[in-house]
Write a protein that holds these residues in place. Structure first.
Motif, short mmCIF file in Angstrom:
data_model
loop_
_atom_site.label_atom_id
_atom_site.label_comp_id
_atom_site.label_asym_id
_atom_site.label_seq_id
_atom_site.Cartn_x
_atom_site.Cartn_y
_atom_site.Cartn_z
N LEU A 1 0.71 -1.14 0.13
CA LEU A 1 0.11 -0.08 0.00
C LEU A 1 0.61 1.21 0.08
O LEU A 1 0.65 2.25 -1.04
CB LEU A 1 -0.88 -0.01 1.13
N GLY A 2 2.03 1.15 0.90
CA GLY A 2 2.77 2.40 0.90
C GLY A 2 3.44 2.59 -0.44
O GLY A 2 3.47 3.85 -0.73
N LEU A 3 3.91 1.72 -0.67
CA LEU A 3 4.59 1.84 -2.05
C LEU A 3 4.03 2.24 -3.19
O LEU A 3 4.30 3.14 -4.14
CB LEU A 3 5.37 0.42 -2.49
N SER A 4 2.58 1.74 -3.15
CA SER A 4 1.67 2.45 -4.37
C SER A 4 1.48 3.69 -4.18
O SER A 4 1.34 4.53 -5.30
CB SER A 4 0.31 1.65 -4.49
N ARG A 5 1.22 4.09 -3.08
CA ARG A 5 0.93 5.60 -2.86
C ARG A 5 2.33 6.54 -3.35
O ARG A 5 2.14 7.37 -3.93
CB ARG A 5 0.63 5.93 -1.31
N GLU B 1 3.78 -3.51 -11.69
CA GLU B 1 2.48 -3.26 -12.61
C GLU B 1 1.49 -2.13 -11.95
O GLU B 1 1.26 -1.29 -12.73
CB GLU B 1 1.74 -4.53 -12.61
N THR B 2 1.35 -2.28 -10.74
CA THR B 2 0.54 -1.31 -10.12
C THR B 2 1.17 0.06 -10.11
O THR B 2 0.51 1.12 -10.35
CB THR B 2 0.20 -1.67 -8.54
N ALA B 3 2.47 0.10 -10.08
CA ALA B 3 3.22 1.47 -10.11
C ALA B 3 2.84 1.90 -11.54
O ALA B 3 2.68 2.93 -11.75
CB ALA B 3 4.71 1.29 -9.79
N ALA B 4 3.03 1.04 -12.55
CA ALA B 4 2.80 1.41 -13.97
C ALA B 4 1.46 1.95 -14.29
O ALA B 4 1.13 2.83 -14.97
CB ALA B 4 3.35 0.29 -14.93
N ILE B 5 0.51 1.38 -13.56
CA ILE B 5 -0.96 1.74 -13.81
C ILE B 5 -1.19 3.25 -13.20
O ILE B 5 -1.65 4.00 -13.70
CB ILE B 5 -1.90 0.84 -13.26
N LEU B 6 -0.49 3.36 -11.94
CA LEU B 6 -0.64 4.74 -11.41
C LEU B 6 0.29 5.83 -11.61
O LEU B 6 -0.28 6.88 -11.82
CB LEU B 6 -0.30 4.35 -9.73
N ILE C 1 10.92 4.66 -12.09
CA ILE C 1 10.66 4.02 -10.87
C ILE C 1 11.37 2.68 -11.04
O ILE C 1 10.90 1.79 -11.79
CB ILE C 1 9.14 3.96 -10.44
N LEU C 2 12.42 2.47 -10.08
CA LEU C 2 13.14 1.00 -10.05
C LEU C 2 12.21 0.55 -8.95
O LEU C 2 12.48 0.80 -7.62
CB LEU C 2 14.47 1.29 -9.93
N PHE C 3 11.49 -0.53 -9.07
CA PHE C 3 10.51 -1.20 -8.09
C PHE C 3 11.02 -2.59 -7.87
O PHE C 3 11.28 -3.48 -8.63
CB PHE C 3 9.20 -1.42 -8.93
N CYS C 4 11.69 -2.46 -6.75
CA CYS C 4 12.39 -3.61 -6.24
C CYS C 4 11.37 -4.46 -5.16
O CYS C 4 11.05 -4.14 -4.16
CB CYS C 4 13.61 -3.46 -5.09
N GLY C 5 10.90 -5.54 -5.92
CA GLY C 5 9.65 -6.07 -5.37
C GLY C 5 9.43 -7.26 -6.33
O GLY C 5 10.21 -7.61 -7.18
N VAL C 6 7.77 -7.48 -6.39
CA VAL C 6 7.65 -8.68 -7.54
C VAL C 6 6.83 -7.85 -8.56
O VAL C 6 6.36 -6.98 -8.27
CB VAL C 6 6.79 -9.87 -6.78
N HIS C 7 6.42 -8.82 -9.66
CA HIS C 7 5.96 -8.00 -10.76
C HIS C 7 4.55 -7.34 -10.65
O HIS C 7 4.60 -6.23 -11.24
CB HIS C 7 5.62 -9.27 -12.05
N PHE C 8 3.69 -7.81 -9.90
CA PHE C 8 2.42 -7.02 -9.83
C PHE C 8 2.52 -5.68 -9.19
O PHE C 8 1.82 -4.92 -9.33
CB PHE C 8 1.24 -8.25 -8.83
N MET C 9 3.41 -5.64 -8.19
CA MET C 9 3.71 -4.26 -7.55
C MET C 9 4.23 -3.20 -8.59
O MET C 9 3.81 -2.25 -8.63
CB MET C 9 4.83 -4.41 -6.21
#
Ligand code: 13P
Ligand code: SF4
Length: 303
Positions: free
Chosen positions: A42-46, A66-71, A56-64
């Motif tokens: 939640l915090g990372l999506s915000r 993807e959520t960043a890309a959508i937002l 954004i270099l997102f160090c996590g898993v794919h869906f996280m």
């Protein structure tokens, strides 16, 4: 390359690309320490929605990611290892959800963010483990609810709200490995320690916990609580922020086998390569992103 050189290169690339590094608290300690922000889904999506970085270099898993890309449709979203998926997210496909929804045309679909963008696009509202109770509580009591994909999180929400909900039969293999017998053993070994669990754990373990929360919720609870010793029932990556923020307290993992192999695919080297090559990129087709945005935004609007 030694870590000091990798970190120096990372810093250089971050400036060059105007990049922000977001890391989930299940990442290896070196990644968490190199990140600009560490948190839960939640915090990372915000943060992803609010950042003014170009990358954004997102160090996590794919869906996280993807959520960043959508937002943040105008930004480039990178993930250090493109194979870092989430097995739970793969337990429900868009076709399966469409069939379930078609059989229940009046139902409201509540989707845990641990799901693909295509599944989110078919949903009414999303939730994370941090806000699932609030999200479901915000829906009219007479609504029929379908919850995907995590049966354990769904069960926890049902119990907290004393509310009916049909649950998809998905689960997290890493959290499923933690058993109530392990908690009995740990409590005998560390009498007085508080048991803190993530709601992705099986109900029989969650019922035994002194506190249940998302990863950030676990870090906050252990910081604020006067107890000095805790048994932690979630992925072992979270022990790093716990120990870092509370050097005077003791944290025992419920079991060291709670190690998510997907989260651990990322590394400092792969972070450097991703910013050098601007690959692997995480993108979502515009029509899916547009439909998936609404349920994610509905969730973000709730508290
Ligand atoms: P959080 O919602 O606590 O970030 O958890 C995400 C996750 O993948 C847990 O396994
Ligand atoms: Fe998915 Fe479980 Fe790993 Fe979280 S810990 S990313 S739910 S497999």
């Amino acid at each position: 390359m030694p870590n000091s050189q990798l970190l120096a290169r990372l810093d250089e690339l971050k400036k060059q690309r105007n990049a922000v590094i977001l890391a989930h608290s299940y990442q290896i300690p070196e990644i968490q320490d190199a990140a600009d922000y560490v948190g839960d889904s939640l915090g990372l999506s915000r943060l992803a929605a609010d950042t003014d970085a170009d990358v954004i270099l997102f160090c996590g898993v794919h869906f996280m990611a993807e959520t960043a890309a959508i937002l943040s449709p105008g930004k480039t979203v990178l993930i250090p290892d493109g194979n870092a998926g989430c097995p739970m997210a793969n337990m429900v496909t868009a076709r399966q959800l469409r069939e379930w929804r078609d059989k229940n045309p009046d139902a409201t679909v509540v989707t845990y963010v641990n799901s693909s963008a295509a599944v989110k696009a078919l949903s009414d509202i999303c939730c994370t483990s941090a806000n699932a109770v609030e999200v479901v509580a915000s829906l009219p009591r007479e609504d029929k609810l379908l919850f995907v994909p995590d049966r354990n999180l769904g069960h926890w929400v049902k119990t907290r709200l004393n509310r009916e909900m049909e649950l998809w039969n998905g689960f997290c293999p890493t959290h499923e490995r933690m058993l109530p017998e392990m908690a009995v053993e740990a409590r005998a070994k560390y009498p007085g320690a508080l048991l803190v669990a993530h709601p992705e754990c099986r109900p029989s373990l969650v019922e035994m916990a002194d506190h249940v929360a998302s990863t950030t919720g676990i870090v906050k609870f252990c910081h604020d609580n006067p107890a000095k010793e805790f048994i932690i029932a979630t992925e072992i990556g979270v022990l790093h922020p716990l120990r870092k923020a509370n050097p005077e307290k003791t944290f025992h993992p419920l079991t060291v086998v709670a190690d998510c192999p997907n989260m651990k695919l990322n590394s400092l080297e792969k972070m450097v390569w991703a910013l050098e090559d601007m690959e692997p990129r995480v993108t979502v087709p515009a029509d899916i992103a547009e439909k998936a945005l609404r349920p994610i935004q509905r969730m973000l609007e709730i508290g």
